[in-house]
Design an enzyme around this catalytic site. Sequence first.
Site, PDB file in Angstrom:
ATOM      1  N   CYS A  58       0.913  -1.183   0.115  1.00 52.53           N
ATOM      2  CA  CYS A  58      -0.009  -0.058   0.109  1.00 52.53           C
ATOM      3  C   CYS A  58       0.969   1.260  -0.046  1.00 52.53           C
ATOM      4  O   CYS A  58       0.478   2.108  -0.652  1.00 52.53           O
ATOM      5  CB  CYS A  58      -0.877   0.088   1.367  1.00 52.53           C
ATOM      6  N   SER A 113       8.410   3.027   7.661  1.00 52.41           N
ATOM      7  CA  SER A 113       7.021   2.826   7.587  1.00 52.41           C
ATOM      8  C   SER A 113       6.219   4.039   7.829  1.00 52.41           C
ATOM      9  O   SER A 113       6.775   4.930   8.411  1.00 52.41           O
ATOM     10  CB  SER A 113       6.491   1.598   8.390  1.00 52.41           C
ATOM     11  N   GLN A 124       6.132  -9.479   3.509  1.00 49.65           N
ATOM     12  CA  GLN A 124       6.090  -8.928   2.314  1.00 49.65           C
ATOM     13  C   GLN A 124       7.525  -8.974   1.512  1.00 49.65           C
ATOM     14  O   GLN A 124       7.668  -9.410   0.414  1.00 49.65           O
ATOM     15  CB  GLN A 124       5.647  -7.632   1.812  1.00 49.65           C
ATOM     16  N   GLY A 193     -14.489  -7.535   0.265  1.00 48.72           N
ATOM     17  CA  GLY A 193     -13.240  -7.966  -0.065  1.00 48.72           C
ATOM     18  C   GLY A 193     -12.324  -8.521   1.088  1.00 48.72           C
ATOM     19  O   GLY A 193     -12.910  -8.117   2.232  1.00 48.72           O
ATOM     20  N   LYS A 196      -5.807  -8.098   3.327  1.00 46.29           N
ATOM     21  CA  LYS A 196      -5.272  -8.084   4.652  1.00 46.29           C
ATOM     22  C   LYS A 196      -5.527  -6.947   5.418  1.00 46.29           C
ATOM     23  O   LYS A 196      -6.032  -7.300   6.685  1.00 46.29           O
ATOM     24  CB  LYS A 196      -3.835  -8.095   4.537  1.00 46.29           C
TER      25      LYS A 196
END
Length: 417
Positions: A58, A113, A124, A193, A196
Amino acid sequence: MKAYNISKHNSFYVVGLSYKKADAEVRGKFSLGDQAQDSLLKQAHSSGIDGLMVISTCNRTELYGFAQHPYQLIQLLCGNTNGTVEEFQSVGYVYKNNHAISHIFKVGTGLDSQILGDFEIISQLKQGFLKSRSNEIANPFLERLINSVIQASKRIKNETEISSGATSVAFASVQYILARVPDISNKNIVLFGTGKIGRNTCENLVKHTDNDHIVLINRTKDRAEKVAGKFNLLVKTYEQLQEEIAKADVLIVATGSQRPTVNKDLIHTDKDLLILDLSIPKNVDDNVEDLANVTLVHLDRLSQITDETLKRREKFIPKAEKIIEEVENDFRQWLETRKFAPTIKALKKKLKNMKDAEIDFQRKKIDGFNEEQAEVLSNRIIQKITTHFANHLRESPNSSDESLELIKKVFQLENNK
Protein backbone atom coordinates in the site's frame (compact mmCIF):
# COMPACT_ATOMS: atom_id res chain seq x y z
CA MET A 1 32.31 5.12 1.57
CA LYS A 2 33.62 2.22 -0.47
CA ALA A 3 31.24 0.45 -2.86
CA TYR A 4 30.36 -3.20 -2.29
CA ASN A 5 29.89 -4.80 -5.69
CA ILE A 6 29.13 -8.48 -6.13
CA SER A 7 30.04 -8.17 -9.80
CA LYS A 8 32.83 -6.14 -11.33
CA HIS A 9 30.46 -4.54 -13.85
CA ASN A 10 27.16 -4.26 -11.94
CA SER A 11 26.06 -2.33 -8.88
CA PHE A 12 23.29 -3.06 -6.40
CA TYR A 13 20.37 -0.63 -6.64
CA VAL A 14 17.09 0.14 -4.95
CA VAL A 15 14.64 1.78 -7.33
CA GLY A 16 11.24 2.77 -5.98
CA LEU A 17 8.68 5.23 -4.66
CA SER A 18 6.81 5.49 -1.37
CA TYR A 19 4.18 7.40 0.61
CA LYS A 20 6.81 10.07 1.41
CA LYS A 21 6.60 11.74 -2.02
CA ALA A 22 3.98 9.79 -3.97
CA ASP A 23 0.30 10.12 -3.08
CA ALA A 24 -2.12 7.20 -3.24
CA GLU A 25 -3.10 7.91 -6.83
CA VAL A 26 0.50 7.89 -8.09
CA ARG A 27 1.39 4.84 -5.97
CA GLY A 28 -1.60 3.12 -7.53
CA LYS A 29 -0.16 3.70 -11.01
CA PHE A 30 3.10 1.98 -9.99
CA SER A 31 1.40 -0.85 -8.09
CA LEU A 32 2.47 -4.37 -9.13
CA GLY A 33 0.07 -7.29 -8.70
CA ASP A 34 1.27 -10.90 -8.53
CA GLN A 35 1.09 -11.47 -12.29
CA ALA A 36 2.87 -8.20 -13.06
CA GLN A 37 5.63 -9.08 -10.58
CA ASP A 38 6.13 -12.49 -12.20
CA SER A 39 6.19 -10.89 -15.64
CA LEU A 40 8.75 -8.27 -14.52
CA LEU A 41 11.03 -10.92 -12.96
CA LYS A 42 10.85 -13.10 -16.07
CA GLN A 43 11.78 -10.14 -18.28
CA ALA A 44 14.69 -9.29 -15.99
CA HIS A 45 15.90 -12.90 -16.03
CA SER A 46 15.76 -13.14 -19.82
CA SER A 47 17.65 -9.82 -20.15
CA GLY A 48 20.54 -11.24 -18.10
CA ILE A 49 19.98 -9.42 -14.80
CA ASP A 50 21.55 -11.45 -11.99
CA GLY A 51 19.54 -10.95 -8.83
CA LEU A 52 16.30 -8.96 -8.54
CA MET A 53 13.51 -8.72 -6.00
CA VAL A 54 10.22 -6.81 -6.03
CA ILE A 55 7.81 -5.63 -3.34
CA SER A 56 4.57 -3.72 -3.91
CA THR A 57 2.53 -2.69 -0.87
CA CYS A 58 0.00 0.00 0.00
CA ASN A 59 2.81 2.38 0.91
CA ARG A 60 5.63 1.57 -1.54
CA THR A 61 6.76 -0.21 -4.67
CA GLU A 62 10.47 -1.07 -4.78
CA LEU A 63 12.88 -3.10 -6.90
CA TYR A 64 16.11 -4.40 -5.34
CA GLY A 65 18.63 -5.70 -7.83
CA PHE A 66 21.81 -5.62 -9.88
CA ALA A 67 22.22 -3.59 -13.04
CA GLN A 68 24.81 -1.71 -15.03
CA HIS A 69 22.59 1.37 -14.73
CA PRO A 70 19.46 2.00 -12.61
CA TYR A 71 17.52 2.99 -15.73
CA GLN A 72 17.33 -0.73 -16.58
CA LEU A 73 15.29 -1.27 -13.40
CA ILE A 74 13.22 1.90 -13.87
CA GLN A 75 12.27 0.71 -17.37
CA LEU A 76 11.22 -2.68 -15.98
CA LEU A 77 9.04 -0.96 -13.35
CA CYS A 78 7.37 1.44 -15.78
CA GLY A 79 7.00 -1.25 -18.45
CA ASN A 80 4.94 -3.43 -16.10
CA THR A 81 2.80 -0.73 -14.46
CA ASN A 82 0.69 2.25 -15.50
CA GLY A 83 3.39 4.67 -14.31
CA THR A 84 5.63 6.62 -16.68
CA VAL A 85 9.34 7.38 -16.49
CA GLU A 86 8.50 11.08 -16.16
CA GLU A 87 6.24 10.41 -13.15
CA PHE A 88 8.92 8.20 -11.60
CA GLN A 89 11.51 10.96 -12.00
CA SER A 90 9.28 13.38 -10.07
CA VAL A 91 8.51 11.11 -7.08
CA GLY A 92 10.90 8.13 -7.24
CA TYR A 93 14.30 7.46 -5.71
CA VAL A 94 17.41 5.48 -6.55
CA TYR A 95 19.91 4.18 -3.98
CA LYS A 96 23.18 2.50 -4.89
CA ASN A 97 25.40 -0.09 -3.13
CA ASN A 98 25.89 0.90 0.54
CA HIS A 99 22.98 3.35 0.50
CA ALA A 100 20.76 0.68 -1.08
CA ILE A 101 21.75 -1.86 1.59
CA SER A 102 21.05 0.65 4.40
CA HIS A 103 17.67 1.53 2.86
CA ILE A 104 16.41 -2.06 2.76
CA PHE A 105 17.39 -2.48 6.43
CA LYS A 106 15.33 0.62 7.34
CA VAL A 107 12.36 -0.61 5.31
CA GLY A 108 12.42 -4.16 6.66
CA THR A 109 12.69 -3.09 10.31
CA GLY A 110 9.73 -0.69 10.25
CA LEU A 111 11.80 2.50 10.58
CA ASP A 112 10.72 3.67 7.11
CA SER A 113 7.07 2.63 7.52
CA GLN A 114 4.27 5.18 7.38
CA ILE A 115 3.39 4.01 10.86
CA LEU A 116 6.63 3.65 12.83
CA GLY A 117 7.23 0.07 13.96
CA ASP A 118 4.74 -1.47 11.54
CA PHE A 119 6.38 -4.83 10.84
CA GLU A 120 3.97 -6.15 8.20
CA ILE A 121 6.58 -5.23 5.59
CA ILE A 122 8.95 -8.02 6.67
CA SER A 123 6.53 -10.73 5.53
CA GLN A 124 6.23 -8.94 2.18
CA LEU A 125 10.02 -8.94 1.84
CA LYS A 126 10.06 -12.68 2.56
CA GLN A 127 7.38 -13.27 -0.07
CA GLY A 128 9.28 -11.08 -2.53
CA PHE A 129 12.41 -13.18 -2.11
CA LEU A 130 10.49 -16.46 -2.50
CA LYS A 131 8.93 -15.11 -5.71
CA SER A 132 12.41 -14.20 -7.02
CA ARG A 133 13.68 -17.66 -6.17
CA SER A 134 10.78 -19.36 -7.93
CA ASN A 135 11.58 -17.21 -11.00
CA GLU A 136 15.27 -18.21 -10.74
CA ILE A 137 16.49 -14.65 -10.26
CA ALA A 138 17.54 -14.81 -6.59
CA ASN A 139 21.26 -14.94 -5.86
CA PRO A 140 23.34 -15.56 -2.69
CA PHE A 141 23.69 -11.80 -2.11
CA LEU A 142 19.91 -11.24 -1.99
CA GLU A 143 19.35 -14.33 0.15
CA ARG A 144 21.97 -13.28 2.71
CA LEU A 145 20.70 -9.67 2.67
CA ILE A 146 17.04 -10.61 3.28
CA ASN A 147 18.02 -13.06 6.02
CA SER A 148 20.07 -10.30 7.68
CA VAL A 149 17.14 -7.87 7.50
CA ILE A 150 14.85 -10.54 9.01
CA GLN A 151 17.38 -11.06 11.81
CA ALA A 152 17.51 -7.31 12.53
CA SER A 153 13.70 -7.12 12.49
CA LYS A 154 13.38 -9.98 15.00
CA ARG A 155 15.97 -8.43 17.31
CA ILE A 156 14.23 -5.04 17.24
CA LYS A 157 10.88 -6.68 18.04
CA ASN A 158 12.41 -8.62 20.94
CA GLU A 159 14.85 -6.04 22.31
CA THR A 160 12.86 -2.79 21.95
CA GLU A 161 9.24 -1.68 22.35
CA ILE A 162 9.07 0.07 18.99
CA SER A 163 6.09 -2.05 17.92
CA SER A 164 4.31 -1.98 21.29
CA GLY A 165 0.82 -0.61 21.67
CA ALA A 166 -2.09 -1.06 19.31
CA THR A 167 -1.44 1.14 16.32
CA SER A 168 -1.86 0.12 12.70
CA VAL A 169 -3.99 1.15 9.75
CA ALA A 170 -6.53 -1.46 10.84
CA PHE A 171 -6.61 -0.06 14.36
CA ALA A 172 -6.78 3.52 13.02
CA SER A 173 -9.75 2.49 10.84
CA VAL A 174 -11.69 1.21 13.82
CA GLN A 175 -10.82 4.28 15.91
CA TYR A 176 -12.07 6.48 13.07
CA ILE A 177 -15.35 4.54 12.88
CA LEU A 178 -15.86 4.55 16.66
CA ALA A 179 -15.27 8.31 16.83
CA ARG A 180 -17.74 9.15 14.03
CA VAL A 181 -20.49 6.51 14.10
CA PRO A 182 -22.57 6.49 17.29
CA ASP A 183 -24.17 3.28 18.57
CA ILE A 184 -21.88 1.24 16.30
CA SER A 185 -22.92 -2.12 17.75
CA ASN A 186 -26.37 -1.66 16.20
CA LYS A 187 -25.24 -0.26 12.85
CA ASN A 188 -24.97 -2.15 9.57
CA ILE A 189 -21.33 -2.71 8.56
CA VAL A 190 -20.36 -4.23 5.20
CA LEU A 191 -16.84 -5.44 4.39
CA PHE A 192 -16.30 -5.84 0.64
CA GLY A 193 -13.15 -7.83 -0.16
CA THR A 194 -10.73 -9.93 1.86
CA GLY A 195 -7.51 -7.90 1.60
CA LYS A 196 -5.14 -8.17 4.55
CA ILE A 197 -5.86 -4.70 5.98
CA GLY A 198 -9.58 -5.32 5.54
CA ARG A 199 -9.37 -8.61 7.43
CA ASN A 200 -7.37 -6.96 10.23
CA THR A 201 -9.88 -4.11 10.38
CA CYS A 202 -12.70 -6.63 10.64
CA GLU A 203 -10.95 -8.42 13.49
CA ASN A 204 -10.58 -5.09 15.32
CA LEU A 205 -14.23 -4.22 14.64
CA VAL A 206 -15.42 -7.51 16.12
CA LYS A 207 -13.24 -6.89 19.19
CA HIS A 208 -14.15 -3.24 19.81
CA THR A 209 -17.74 -2.76 18.58
CA ASP A 210 -19.74 -5.72 19.93
CA ASN A 211 -21.41 -5.76 16.52
CA ASP A 212 -22.62 -9.30 15.77
CA HIS A 213 -24.06 -8.74 12.30
CA ILE A 214 -21.10 -7.52 10.18
CA VAL A 215 -21.59 -8.62 6.55
CA LEU A 216 -18.71 -9.89 4.41
CA ILE A 217 -18.92 -9.95 0.60
CA ASN A 218 -16.25 -11.23 -1.77
CA ARG A 219 -16.27 -12.14 -5.45
CA THR A 220 -15.20 -15.66 -4.40
CA LYS A 221 -17.74 -16.90 -1.87
CA ASP A 222 -15.54 -19.78 -0.62
CA ARG A 223 -12.84 -17.32 0.42
CA ALA A 224 -15.42 -15.11 2.12
CA GLU A 225 -16.78 -18.07 4.11
CA LYS A 226 -13.26 -18.99 5.21
CA VAL A 227 -12.62 -15.49 6.58
CA ALA A 228 -16.14 -15.15 7.98
CA GLY A 229 -15.81 -18.34 9.99
CA LYS A 230 -12.73 -17.01 11.73
CA PHE A 231 -14.39 -13.71 12.73
CA ASN A 232 -18.02 -14.84 13.06
CA LEU A 233 -19.35 -12.70 10.19
CA LEU A 234 -22.37 -13.03 7.92
CA VAL A 235 -21.58 -13.92 4.30
CA LYS A 236 -23.55 -12.56 1.36
CA THR A 237 -22.96 -13.17 -2.35
CA TYR A 238 -21.37 -10.68 -4.73
CA GLU A 239 -24.75 -10.31 -6.46
CA GLN A 240 -26.17 -8.95 -3.16
CA LEU A 241 -23.56 -6.17 -2.88
CA GLN A 242 -25.82 -3.34 -4.06
CA GLU A 243 -28.65 -4.51 -1.80
CA GLU A 244 -26.34 -4.67 1.25
CA ILE A 245 -24.77 -1.26 0.53
CA ALA A 246 -28.30 0.21 0.51
CA LYS A 247 -28.73 -0.99 4.11
CA ALA A 248 -25.20 -0.12 5.30
CA ASP A 249 -24.06 2.63 7.64
CA VAL A 250 -20.38 1.76 7.12
CA LEU A 251 -18.80 0.23 4.00
CA ILE A 252 -15.19 -0.99 4.18
CA VAL A 253 -13.61 -1.74 0.78
CA ALA A 254 -10.49 -3.93 0.66
CA THR A 255 -10.80 -5.66 -2.70
CA GLY A 256 -7.17 -5.38 -3.87
CA SER A 257 -8.21 -4.63 -7.45
CA GLN A 258 -6.17 -2.56 -9.93
CA ARG A 259 -9.23 -0.38 -10.65
CA PRO A 260 -12.29 0.87 -8.69
CA THR A 261 -14.78 -1.79 -7.64
CA VAL A 262 -17.27 0.63 -6.05
CA ASN A 263 -18.69 3.77 -7.68
CA LYS A 264 -21.75 5.98 -7.13
CA ASP A 265 -23.90 3.80 -9.43
CA LEU A 266 -23.77 1.05 -6.78
CA ILE A 267 -25.08 3.34 -4.03
CA HIS A 268 -28.87 3.69 -3.74
CA THR A 269 -29.53 5.02 -0.26
CA ASP A 270 -30.41 8.35 1.37
CA LYS A 271 -29.00 7.42 4.78
CA ASP A 272 -25.54 8.60 5.85
CA LEU A 273 -22.86 6.22 4.58
CA LEU A 274 -19.23 6.20 5.69
CA ILE A 275 -16.92 4.50 3.17
CA LEU A 276 -13.37 3.46 4.09
CA ASP A 277 -11.19 2.59 1.10
CA LEU A 278 -8.31 0.45 2.38
CA SER A 279 -6.82 -0.32 -1.04
CA ILE A 280 -3.87 0.74 -3.19
CA PRO A 281 -4.64 1.60 -5.92
CA LYS A 282 -7.95 3.17 -4.88
CA ASN A 283 -10.85 0.73 -5.14
CA VAL A 284 -13.56 3.34 -4.53
CA ASP A 285 -14.20 5.83 -7.33
CA ASP A 286 -13.98 9.49 -6.24
CA ASN A 287 -17.39 10.04 -7.86
CA VAL A 288 -19.09 8.62 -4.73
CA GLU A 289 -18.40 12.02 -3.17
CA ASP A 290 -20.94 13.50 -5.59
CA LEU A 291 -23.54 11.99 -3.24
CA ALA A 292 -24.29 14.35 -0.33
CA ASN A 293 -24.90 11.50 2.13
CA VAL A 294 -21.54 9.75 1.50
CA THR A 295 -18.26 10.37 3.36
CA LEU A 296 -15.21 8.77 1.72
CA VAL A 297 -11.99 8.21 3.67
CA HIS A 298 -8.91 6.73 2.01
CA LEU A 299 -6.09 4.66 3.48
CA ASP A 300 -3.60 7.55 3.44
CA ARG A 301 -5.71 9.63 5.81
CA LEU A 302 -6.05 6.71 8.22
CA SER A 303 -2.30 6.12 8.09
CA GLN A 304 -1.49 9.61 9.32
CA ILE A 305 -2.21 8.94 12.97
CA THR A 306 -0.01 10.74 15.46
CA ASP A 307 -1.09 9.53 18.86
CA GLU A 308 0.74 8.95 22.13
CA THR A 309 1.63 5.40 21.12
CA LEU A 310 3.62 6.61 18.13
CA LYS A 311 5.33 9.31 20.19
CA ARG A 312 6.33 6.65 22.70
CA ARG A 313 7.69 4.44 19.91
CA GLU A 314 10.02 7.21 18.73
CA LYS A 315 12.03 6.85 21.95
CA PHE A 316 13.20 3.41 20.80
CA ILE A 317 14.54 4.56 17.41
CA PRO A 318 18.18 4.98 18.63
CA LYS A 319 18.24 1.44 20.07
CA ALA A 320 16.70 0.05 16.88
CA GLU A 321 19.29 1.89 14.78
CA LYS A 322 22.10 0.43 16.90
CA ILE A 323 20.78 -3.11 16.29
CA ILE A 324 20.55 -2.40 12.55
CA GLU A 325 24.13 -1.11 12.56
CA GLU A 326 25.39 -4.32 14.21
CA VAL A 327 23.56 -6.68 11.83
CA GLU A 328 24.37 -4.54 8.79
CA ASN A 329 28.08 -4.56 9.71
CA ASP A 330 27.99 -8.37 9.92
CA PHE A 331 26.45 -8.44 6.45
CA ARG A 332 29.12 -6.10 5.07
CA GLN A 333 31.88 -8.27 6.56
CA TRP A 334 30.36 -11.31 4.85
CA LEU A 335 30.20 -9.32 1.62
CA GLU A 336 33.81 -8.24 1.95
CA THR A 337 34.86 -11.85 2.57
CA ARG A 338 32.85 -12.95 -0.45
CA LYS A 339 34.63 -10.38 -2.59
CA PHE A 340 38.08 -11.83 -1.96
CA ALA A 341 37.08 -15.50 -1.64
CA PRO A 342 37.77 -16.26 -5.36
CA THR A 343 41.32 -14.87 -5.04
CA ILE A 344 42.02 -16.92 -1.90
CA LYS A 345 40.64 -19.99 -3.68
CA ALA A 346 42.87 -19.32 -6.71
CA LEU A 347 45.88 -18.78 -4.41
CA LYS A 348 45.21 -22.09 -2.65
CA LYS A 349 44.98 -23.85 -6.02
CA LYS A 350 48.24 -22.25 -7.19
CA LEU A 351 50.07 -23.30 -3.99
CA LYS A 352 48.64 -26.82 -4.29
CA ASN A 353 49.96 -27.10 -7.88
CA MET A 354 53.38 -25.94 -6.69
CA LYS A 355 53.23 -28.50 -3.86
CA ASP A 356 52.22 -31.36 -6.19
CA ALA A 357 55.07 -30.54 -8.58
CA GLU A 358 57.61 -30.36 -5.75
CA ILE A 359 56.46 -33.65 -4.16
CA ASP A 360 56.67 -35.34 -7.57
CA PHE A 361 60.21 -34.02 -8.01
CA GLN A 362 61.35 -35.10 -4.51
CA ARG A 363 59.76 -38.56 -4.91
CA LYS A 364 61.95 -39.22 -7.95
CA LYS A 365 65.05 -37.75 -6.33
CA ILE A 366 64.95 -39.19 -2.78
CA ASP A 367 64.95 -42.93 -2.00
CA GLY A 368 62.30 -43.86 0.57
CA PHE A 369 60.61 -40.47 0.28
CA ASN A 370 57.58 -40.39 2.62
CA GLU A 371 54.96 -38.91 0.31
CA GLU A 372 52.12 -39.19 2.86
CA GLN A 373 53.96 -37.12 5.48
CA ALA A 374 55.00 -34.56 2.86
CA GLU A 375 51.34 -34.17 1.78
CA VAL A 376 50.14 -33.58 5.37
CA LEU A 377 52.94 -31.11 6.13
CA SER A 378 52.53 -29.20 2.85
CA ASN A 379 48.74 -28.97 3.15
CA ARG A 380 49.02 -27.55 6.68
CA ILE A 381 51.50 -24.92 5.51
CA ILE A 382 49.23 -23.97 2.56
CA GLN A 383 46.26 -23.65 4.92
CA LYS A 384 48.25 -21.38 7.27
CA ILE A 385 49.47 -19.17 4.40
CA THR A 386 45.98 -18.71 2.88
CA THR A 387 44.46 -18.10 6.33
CA HIS A 388 47.03 -15.33 6.94
CA PHE A 389 46.13 -13.69 3.64
CA ALA A 390 42.38 -14.00 4.35
CA ASN A 391 42.77 -12.47 7.82
CA HIS A 392 44.81 -9.59 6.41
CA LEU A 393 42.10 -8.84 3.82
CA ARG A 394 39.34 -9.04 6.45
CA GLU A 395 41.18 -6.80 8.91
CA SER A 396 42.21 -4.19 6.32
CA PRO A 397 39.01 -3.49 4.35
CA ASN A 398 40.17 -0.04 3.23
CA SER A 399 43.17 -1.49 1.39
CA SER A 400 41.71 -4.86 0.38
CA ASP A 401 41.41 -3.94 -3.34
CA GLU A 402 45.12 -3.06 -3.52
CA SER A 403 46.05 -6.20 -1.54
CA LEU A 404 43.99 -8.40 -3.88
CA GLU A 405 45.71 -6.96 -6.94
CA LEU A 406 49.13 -7.49 -5.33
CA ILE A 407 48.36 -11.14 -4.48
CA LYS A 408 47.19 -11.75 -8.06
CA LYS A 409 50.31 -10.10 -9.46
CA VAL A 410 52.85 -11.85 -7.18
CA PHE A 411 51.36 -15.32 -7.64
CA GLN A 412 50.36 -14.71 -11.28
CA LEU A 413 46.74 -15.64 -10.64
CA GLU A 414 44.10 -15.54 -13.33
CA ASN A 415 41.24 -13.10 -12.84
CA ASN A 416 38.28 -14.87 -11.20
CA LYS A 417 34.68 -13.74 -11.34
